[in-house]
Motif scaffolding. Structure first.
Motif, mmCIF file in Angstrom:
data_model
loop_
_atom_site.group_PDB
_atom_site.id
_atom_site.type_symbol
_atom_site.label_atom_id
_atom_site.label_comp_id
_atom_site.label_asym_id
_atom_site.label_seq_id
_atom_site.Cartn_x
_atom_site.Cartn_y
_atom_site.Cartn_z
ATOM 1 N N SER A 460 -18.781 4.642 4.577
ATOM 2 C CA SER A 460 -17.487 5.335 4.515
ATOM 3 C C SER A 460 -16.366 4.505 5.121
ATOM 4 O O SER A 460 -15.242 4.474 4.598
ATOM 5 C CB SER A 460 -17.586 6.686 5.223
ATOM 6 N N MET A 461 -16.665 3.814 6.241
ATOM 7 C CA MET A 461 -15.632 2.970 6.872
ATOM 8 C C MET A 461 -15.235 1.816 5.955
ATOM 9 O O MET A 461 -14.060 1.421 5.917
ATOM 10 C CB MET A 461 -16.134 2.439 8.214
ATOM 11 N N PHE A 462 -16.196 1.278 5.221
ATOM 12 C CA PHE A 462 -15.875 0.198 4.288
ATOM 13 C C PHE A 462 -14.931 0.702 3.197
ATOM 14 O O PHE A 462 -13.918 0.059 2.885
ATOM 15 C CB PHE A 462 -17.159 -0.350 3.668
ATOM 16 N N ALA A 463 -15.247 1.849 2.613
ATOM 17 C CA ALA A 463 -14.378 2.416 1.579
ATOM 18 C C ALA A 463 -12.993 2.727 2.134
ATOM 19 O O ALA A 463 -11.978 2.506 1.460
ATOM 20 C CB ALA A 463 -15.014 3.681 0.995
ATOM 21 N N LYS A 464 -12.947 3.217 3.378
ATOM 22 C CA LYS A 464 -11.647 3.524 4.020
ATOM 23 C C LYS A 464 -10.839 2.247 4.251
ATOM 24 O O LYS A 464 -9.600 2.254 4.120
ATOM 25 C CB LYS A 464 -11.902 4.234 5.350
ATOM 26 N N ALA A 465 -11.527 1.142 4.571
ATOM 27 C CA ALA A 465 -10.823 -0.120 4.785
ATOM 28 C C ALA A 465 -10.163 -0.601 3.498
ATOM 29 O O ALA A 465 -9.029 -1.119 3.511
ATOM 30 C CB ALA A 465 -11.800 -1.172 5.316
ATOM 31 N N VAL A 466 -10.856 -0.443 2.377
ATOM 32 C CA VAL A 466 -10.269 -0.820 1.089
ATOM 33 C C VAL A 466 -9.061 0.060 0.783
ATOM 34 O O VAL A 466 -8.005 -0.425 0.357
ATOM 35 C CB VAL A 466 -11.322 -0.711 -0.036
ATOM 36 N N ALA A 467 -9.200 1.355 1.032
ATOM 37 C CA ALA A 467 -8.106 2.291 0.767
ATOM 38 C C ALA A 467 -6.889 1.990 1.639
ATOM 39 O O ALA A 467 -5.744 2.006 1.157
ATOM 40 C CB ALA A 467 -8.586 3.722 0.994
ATOM 41 N N ASP A 468 -7.113 1.728 2.927
ATOM 42 C CA ASP A 468 -6.001 1.437 3.833
ATOM 43 C C ASP A 468 -5.249 0.182 3.400
ATOM 44 O O ASP A 468 -4.008 0.119 3.491
ATOM 45 C CB ASP A 468 -6.512 1.269 5.266
ATOM 46 N N TYR A 469 -6.005 -0.840 2.934
ATOM 47 C CA TYR A 469 -5.360 -2.084 2.499
ATOM 48 C C TYR A 469 -4.477 -1.823 1.284
ATOM 49 O O TYR A 469 -3.361 -2.354 1.186
ATOM 50 C CB TYR A 469 -6.421 -3.135 2.176
ATOM 51 N N LEU A 470 -4.958 -0.992 0.371
ATOM 52 C CA LEU A 470 -4.184 -0.698 -0.836
ATOM 53 C C LEU A 470 -2.964 0.164 -0.525
ATOM 54 O O LEU A 470 -1.868 -0.070 -1.079
ATOM 55 C CB LEU A 470 -5.076 0.010 -1.861
ATOM 56 N N GLU A 471 -3.126 1.135 0.336
ATOM 57 C CA GLU A 471 -1.988 2.017 0.659
ATOM 58 C C GLU A 471 -0.933 1.307 1.492
ATOM 59 O O GLU A 471 0.235 1.697 1.477
ATOM 60 C CB GLU A 471 -2.494 3.256 1.389
ATOM 61 N N GLY A 472 -1.314 0.269 2.208
ATOM 62 C CA GLY A 472 -0.348 -0.477 3.023
ATOM 63 C C GLY A 472 0.251 -1.662 2.302
ATOM 64 O O GLY A 472 0.712 -2.612 2.948
ATOM 65 N N TRP A 473 0.245 -1.653 0.992
ATOM 66 C CA TRP A 473 0.714 -2.792 0.203
ATOM 67 C C TRP A 473 2.204 -3.069 0.429
ATOM 68 O O TRP A 473 3.013 -2.154 0.458
ATOM 69 C CB TRP A 473 0.473 -2.534 -1.283
ATOM 70 N N ASP A 474 2.523 -4.358 0.598
ATOM 71 C CA ASP A 474 3.896 -4.785 0.835
ATOM 72 C C ASP A 474 4.632 -4.875 -0.512
ATOM 73 O O ASP A 474 4.295 -5.725 -1.343
ATOM 74 C CB ASP A 474 3.900 -6.140 1.547
ATOM 75 N N VAL A 475 5.616 -4.034 -0.719
ATOM 76 C CA VAL A 475 6.335 -4.009 -1.997
ATOM 77 C C VAL A 475 7.261 -5.208 -2.140
ATOM 78 O O VAL A 475 7.799 -5.456 -3.241
ATOM 79 C CB VAL A 475 7.151 -2.705 -2.136
ATOM 80 N N ASN A 476 7.463 -5.989 -1.080
ATOM 81 C CA ASN A 476 8.313 -7.178 -1.154
ATOM 82 C C ASN A 476 7.489 -8.470 -1.271
ATOM 83 O O ASN A 476 8.023 -9.561 -1.163
ATOM 84 C CB ASN A 476 9.210 -7.263 0.086
ATOM 85 N N ARG A 477 6.191 -8.324 -1.468
ATOM 86 C CA ARG A 477 5.300 -9.482 -1.534
ATOM 87 C C ARG A 477 5.579 -10.297 -2.787
ATOM 88 O O ARG A 477 5.904 -9.761 -3.852
ATOM 89 C CB ARG A 477 3.856 -9.023 -1.517
#
Length: 479
Positions: A460-477
């Motif tokens: 579950s922590m692994f799946a949450k880590a993937v989700a957190d990375y996607l939700e924190g995406w930098d829109v100015n990247r």
């Protein structure tokens, strides 16, 4: 006139041989450079072998279903000059002939020995099975006197549990092939002299007296018969009833391999799933902003896949115990992060090319590799090395509209993630002024993992880590 020997090319460090599955050209056909001559199949992938020169095919050195080793000559091509197809059967290299009489005697003796072995072993290897055995494995089984029933019990380390040459040789070296006696080849003996022996009349032989053996003081226990455990017969499969009008469609070779691989995985790993919803609104907005400029600059499309691959690579770096394999009672922690990318083929089958060292690539590099592997997967142009060595797999079920799924682990890995379809749905958003309802782009991540070595917390922590990375995406990247 020069002749070119087309050899089986090197297909990767772990691939030493391949099975010739079909000829695409016939003797006498004109061939252009880079034109496919024949098709081969390995434990990992099917592929075509192209010609390295222009010319005319004058000889086939192997037949369909023959096993060819890397470096062996498969075809001979006439490069220049007139070609006489009738001479195509001549051998390229001249071989000095030994003395005719001696050669005939040797050939006759060897032929008799091989014929005796073949007759004895052919009956032992009769049988039907869903497992694929290469001609090389079958030949070793015949030479070692291994019956078909015993061959079925040998565990295979090849893809989809296929028995490789090393598997059967290791089985023989362990001395386990005793269930069937080998056929001893008659020894060659050289007769030095012809000796005439006079024949005498048989003399009357008197019956010898019984001799009593001396008493034995030590107690001897009767020899116990060795217990021989016969392999359990495979359970009979239920007979399928075919009604009138039904169409029977034979499975392709790849289809049978996939079916066996999936069934073996379910019986090997204790599959458990975790699901998590992800808000990917920022990613959707950012991709829409940069995709046209990316295509104009790179000449390629920018899909969502590279973004998800980067997120998984980061999560595997954070949780390395998801980047493992199980070997008996041992866990092998992989050094490299190689992410498999499940891709659907036009014929309905599935193949999983691998992004090697994904954690060492930037987003542009991952996008380039993803596009290249996907394109060559559809064109059946992948190399065997490109579909092996994966340590974790990602499959995009959202391409076909699925919201989430329960994917089967790609052995010997311990985890696989399914990407669901991105949908616009009403969502509750927390703000400083209170909760509001807004339309957001969301998707589900479905994570299947092997509960033998991965507990629910880690999965579950692994799946949450993937989700957190996607939700924190930098829109100015920038990419």
């Amino acid at each position: 006139m020069s002749k070119f020997e087309l050899k089986l090319p090197r297909m990767g460090e772990s691939v030493a041989e391949a099975t010739l599955t079909s000829w695409l050209k016939e003797v006498g056909d004109t061939i252009e450079m880079d034109e496919a001559i024949f098709e081969i199949a390995t434990d990992k992938v099917d592929s075509e072998v192209p010609s390295e020169v222009d010319g005319v095919l004058i000889e086939k050195c192997f037949n369909v279903d023959d096993v060819v080793e890397v470096g062996q000559t498969v075809a001979i091509i006439q490069v220049s000059g007139d070609v006489d197809v009738s001479d195509a059967t001549e051998t390229v290299q001249e071989i000095a002939e030994p003395e005719p009489v001696l050669q005939e005697m040797v050939v006759a003796a060897e032929s008799a020995v091989m014929h005796a072995r073949a007759e004895t072993s052919t009956a032992q290897l009769n049988g039907t099975s869903d497992r694929f055995y290469s001609p090389l494995v079958k030949n070793i089984a015949r030479e070692e006197g291994i019956s078909f029933e015993v061959l079925e019990t040998i565990p295979g380390t090849g893809k989809d549990g296929r028995v490789t040459k090393d598997d059967i040789l290791n089985y023989v070296n362990r001395g386990e092939s005793k269930s069937v006696e080998k056929v001893a080849a008659p020894k060659r003996e050289v007769v030095q002299h012809r000796v005439e022996v006079p024949v005498r009349e048989p003399a009357t032989v008197s019956t010898p007296e019984k001799v009593t053996a001396p008493a034995v003081t030590a107690k001897t226990e009767p020899a116990k018969p060795k217990s021989t455990t016969a392999p359990k017969p495979a359970p009979e499969k239920p007979k399928m009833q075919v009604s009138r009008g039904d169409e029977v469609i034979p499975m392709s070779r790849m289809g049978k391999l996939i079916a066996k691989h999936m069934a073996d995985s379910v019986s090997t790993s204790a599959h458990v799933q975790s699901f998590i919803e992800v808000d990917v609104t920022n990613i959707v907005t950012w991709r829409n902003k940069i995709k046209d400029a990316f295509f104009k600059r790179e000449g390629e499309k920018f899909t969502f896949t590279p973004i998800f691959m980067e997120a998984v690579a980061v999560a595997l770096k954070k949780y390395p115990m998801m980047n493992i394999s199980v070997d008996g009672d041992n866990v092998i922690k992989k050094k490299n992060i190689n992410i498999g990318m499940a891709a659907a083929l036009p014929d309905g089958n599935l193949i999983v090319p691998v992004i090697k060292n994904a954690d060492q690539l930037n987003l542009l590099g991952i996008a380039k590799v993803v596009n290249d592997l996907a394109d060559r997967s559809r064109n059946n142009a992948l190399k065997p090395d490109e579909v092996q060595g994966g340590t974790y797999t990602v499959t995009n079920v959202g391409t076909f509209g699925s919201v989430f799924g329960t994917p089967i682990i790609n052995q010997p890995q311990v985890g696989i993630m399914a990407l669901g379809a991105i949908r616009k749905i009403p969502s509750v958003i927390e703000t400083s002024e209170g909760d509001v309802i807004a339309v957001r782009s969301k998707m589900y991540l479905s994570h299947s993992y092997d509960h033998r070595v991965v507990n629910g917390a880690l999965g579950s922590m692994f799946a949450k880590a993937v989700a957190d990375y996607l939700e924190g995406w930098d829109v100015n990247r920038e990419v």
